[in-house]
Design an enzyme around this catalytic site. Structure first.
Site, short mmCIF file in Angstrom:
data_model
loop_
_atom_site.label_atom_id
_atom_site.label_comp_id
_atom_site.label_asym_id
_atom_site.label_seq_id
_atom_site.Cartn_x
_atom_site.Cartn_y
_atom_site.Cartn_z
CE LYS A 61 -1.52 4.88 14.88
NZ LYS A 61 -2.34 4.15 13.91
CD GLU A 101 -6.97 -0.36 9.23
OE1 GLU A 101 -6.25 -0.40 10.24
OE2 GLU A 101 -7.40 0.70 8.73
CG HIS A 125 -1.66 -22.04 18.83
ND1 HIS A 125 -2.93 -22.48 19.14
CD2 HIS A 125 -0.97 -23.13 18.39
CE1 HIS A 125 -3.01 -23.79 18.91
NE2 HIS A 125 -1.84 -24.19 18.44
CB SER A 175 -3.06 9.57 13.31
OG SER A 175 -3.56 10.24 14.45
#
Length: 466
Positions: free
Chosen positions: A318, A325, A182, A312
């Protein structure tokens, strides 16, 4: 304006680009279907060339096509199969539902190539398409293209991914981390145990492909227009399948029921369903990697994926989990492709399915996408991620769920109270258990050792729940 020549078909004359190998019927399709700019996939054109080459050989062996024309057609069709004339297949995916335009595109290109090579008159219909119909050629090419793509691309890619996961699991053997159910802290497990679940998903995916392939190896060729085999020799279908099997190494066979093979795309839909399951498996693995990599400070920060590119255009330093992805986007596309194929599978009206081209496009795209991204996931994410052991050890020590190991000694209710106190006070569960249970520290350290808790074997006290 570009120069043109006059070509004729049963409807009359058409202006065709001078350098084009295609004829009037293909040109009509080009003008009738300016829909998407998407052409039929390379694997489909390859399979279409194989169909024409093999049909010429079978018809020659049966004495239905003279040797010179048969050899000329075979040679030209082989050039098409090898990709030497892909620019000569301009017909849009969104065309007539039988794929007749693509079949005639192949017939016209091959006939022109064969005529040029031999100075013989080779006719698109009378010779290249002898004993065939678009209605059996296109589903046959669909099956051949998908079967070859699965064997040559997807299964090897999944095997590569499976090997990479298992190698990474071996390198992390014995390293313990917090389990999660969970998305909440749960009992500990080892990295190699977690990755073994991924490996099994991939292995099961290969097994699912193998289970679907026998129906894909059954070919419609020989059924011609409606499944009765009109205009094809009675021995054409077995001869065709035998020659194709010899050429490809796959165990192609004539369909046991050509009426089913023309009227449905059930075998393609079955394979697409298995591709959807594989897509779900890859998305699960990719999302696990994204979560473990999250942060690095404000997320889980358990692992660091390889740095592949700046993340980024505005935030310096970053770095994003780009391969997972991309994997998730591929999975979403494959699931969408399967939805299209599912709708297409309902579109077999009486003796013919009329969504064959879009099934071919989506099915072959799904296979190619899954094969390509499986290798990327293996080589650019799983093989070289590193483990943040300090972060993992800190989380393990503070994990109040470790108290589950004391259920047999102190019971569920006392364990829950200790877990809540440890969480509230942000203290290691071992410290609170020492104060609350009266058990010796040596005993508690043994019972609450995260590594020991990853091998099961604790008897009694089962509580259920996740």
């Amino acid at each position: 304006m570009s120069r043109t020549r006059i070509e004729r078909d049963s409807l009359g004359e058409m202006q065709v680009p001078m350098q084009a190998l295609w004829g009037a019927q293909t040109q009509r399709a080009v003008e009738n279907f300016p829909v998407s700019g998407l052409r039929m996939p390379r694997q489909f054109i390859r399979a279409l060339g194989l169909v024409k080459a093999t049909a010429a050989e079978a018809n020659a062996a049966l004495g239905l096509l003279d040797a010179a024309r048969a050899e000329a057609i075979r040679a030209a069709a082989w050039e098409v199969s090898e990709g030497r004339h892909d620019e000569q297949f301009p017909v849009d995916v969104f065309q007539t539902g039988s794929g007749t335009s693509s079949n005639m595109n192949a017939n016209e290109v091959i006939a022109r190539l064969a005529s040029r090579a031999t100075k013989l008159e080779v006719h698109p219909n009378d010779h290249v398409n002898y004993g065939q119909s678009s209605n059996d050629v296109i589903p046959t090419a669909l099956h051949i293209g998908a079967a070859l793509a699965v064997h040559e691309q997807l299964k090897p890619a999944l095997a590569h991914l499976h090997k990479a996961i298992e190698a990474k699991a071996r390198s992390l053997r014995g390293q313990v981390k917090t389990g999660r159910t969970h998305l909440m802290d749960a009992m500990p497990l080892r990295f190699d145990q977690e990755l073994s679940g991924w490996a099994q998903q991939v292995k099961n995916g290969v097994a699912r492909l193998d289970a679907a392939l026998p129906r894909l190896l059954a070919l419609a060729q020989g059924g011609t227009a409606v499944g009765t085999g009109i205009n094809a020799h009675p021995r054409f279908a077995p001869a065709f399948a035998r020659l194709l099997a010899r050429r490809t190494g796959l165990k192609f066979l004539p369909s046991p029921n050509p009426f089913e093979s023309l009227a449905t795309v059930d075998a393609a839909a079955e394979l697409s369903g298995q591709l959807k399951v594989i897509a779900g498996s890859l998305m699960k693995i990719a999302n696990d990697l994204r979560w473990m990599n999250s942060g690095p400070l404000a997320g889980l920060g358990e692992i660091a994926l390889p740095t592949l590119q700046p993340g980024s255009s505005i935030m310096p330093g970053k770095v994003n989990p780009v391969i997972p992805e991309a994997t998730c986007m591929v999975a979403a596309q494959v699931i969408g492709n399967d939805a299209t194929i599912t709708i297409a599978a309902q579109s077999g009206n009486f003796q013919l399915n009329v969504m064959l081209p879009v099934v071919a496009h989506n099915l072959l795209q799904s296979i190619e996408l899954l094969a390509n991204v499986s290798r990327l996931l293996a080589d650019k994410a799983i093989a070289d991620f590193t483990v943040n052991q300090a972060r993992i050890d800190e989380a393990l020590a503070r994990n109040p769920i470790l108290i589950t190991a004391l259920n047999e000694k102190i019971g569920y209710e006392r364990g829950a109270a200790i877990a809540k106190r440890a969480y509230k006070e942000q203290r290691p569960v071992l410290e609170v258990a020492l104060e609350e249970t009266g058990l010796p520290e040596r005993t508690l350290r043994r019972l609450l050792d995260p590594g020991a808790l990853t091998s099961g074997g604790i008897k009694g006290g089962a509580t259920g729940g996740g």
